[in-house]
Scaffold this motif. Structure first.
Motif, PDB file in Angstrom:
ATOM      1  N   THR A  94      43.382  41.566  46.165  1.00 50.99           N
ATOM      2  CA  THR A  94      42.526  40.271  46.679  1.00 50.99           C
ATOM      3  C   THR A  94      41.013  40.460  46.128  1.00 50.99           C
ATOM      4  O   THR A  94      40.393  41.485  46.303  1.00 50.99           O
ATOM      5  N   ARG A  95      40.292  39.587  45.156  1.00 48.39           N
ATOM      6  CA  ARG A  95      39.029  39.988  44.963  1.00 48.39           C
ATOM      7  C   ARG A  95      38.454  38.598  45.164  1.00 48.39           C
ATOM      8  O   ARG A  95      38.820  37.857  45.230  1.00 48.39           O
ATOM      9  N   TYR A  96      36.860  39.518  44.660  1.00 46.30           N
ATOM     10  CA  TYR A  96      36.192  38.961  45.886  1.00 46.30           C
ATOM     11  C   TYR A  96      35.123  38.787  44.596  1.00 46.30           C
ATOM     12  O   TYR A  96      34.742  39.234  43.691  1.00 46.30           O
ATOM     13  N   ALA A  97      34.367  37.124  44.450  1.00 45.34           N
ATOM     14  CA  ALA A  97      33.867  36.918  43.003  1.00 45.34           C
ATOM     15  C   ALA A  97      32.371  37.302  43.701  1.00 45.34           C
ATOM     16  O   ALA A  97      32.253  37.783  44.892  1.00 45.34           O
ATOM     17  N   ALA A  98      31.070  37.770  42.975  1.00 46.02           N
ATOM     18  CA  ALA A  98      30.441  38.667  42.828  1.00 46.02           C
ATOM     19  C   ALA A  98      29.619  37.246  43.090  1.00 46.02           C
ATOM     20  O   ALA A  98      29.621  36.437  42.836  1.00 46.02           O
TER      21      ALA A  98
END
Ligand SMILES: [Zn+2]
Length: 102
Positions: A49-53
């Motif tokens: 799961t990736r989170y945007a900067a």
């Protein structure tokens, strides 16, 4: 593997189940015969799961890792990982942080 921190897996001596989070009883059969041992910190990425900067935080990600010892664990990871990638644990601030195996 870093000496500053390590991943510990638990195993049931009665049914062979292996897991990550500390528990006094086997989640498979309820046995109290549970042993703990250090993991090599090597496994395969199962999910990311990736989170945007944001202004406050760099781009970051969390993953599910299937350790070679047989336990699945959640941890931080490099955002470029994908399911199926072979991974190795590093440690950031004493917490596991998985990167692709080189
Ligand atoms: Zn068991």
């Amino acid at each position: 593997m870093s000496e500053e921190a390590m991943i510990v897996v638990r195993a049931c001596a009665d049914c062979g189940a292996v897991w990550y989070l500390p528990r006094d009883l086997c989640p498979g059969c309820g046995s109290e015969t549970v042993t703990a041992r250090p993991s090599e910190g090597v496994g395969t990425c199962a999910a990311v799961t990736r989170y945007a900067a944001t202004e406050d935080q760099p781009r970051r990600a969390f993953c599910l890792i299937d350790l070679d010892e047989g336990a699945r664990m959640m941890a931080r990871c490099e955002p470029s990982l994908n399911p199926g990638d072979r991974v190795t644990a590093t440690y950031v601030d004493g917490m596991p942080h998985f990167i692709g195996s080189r």
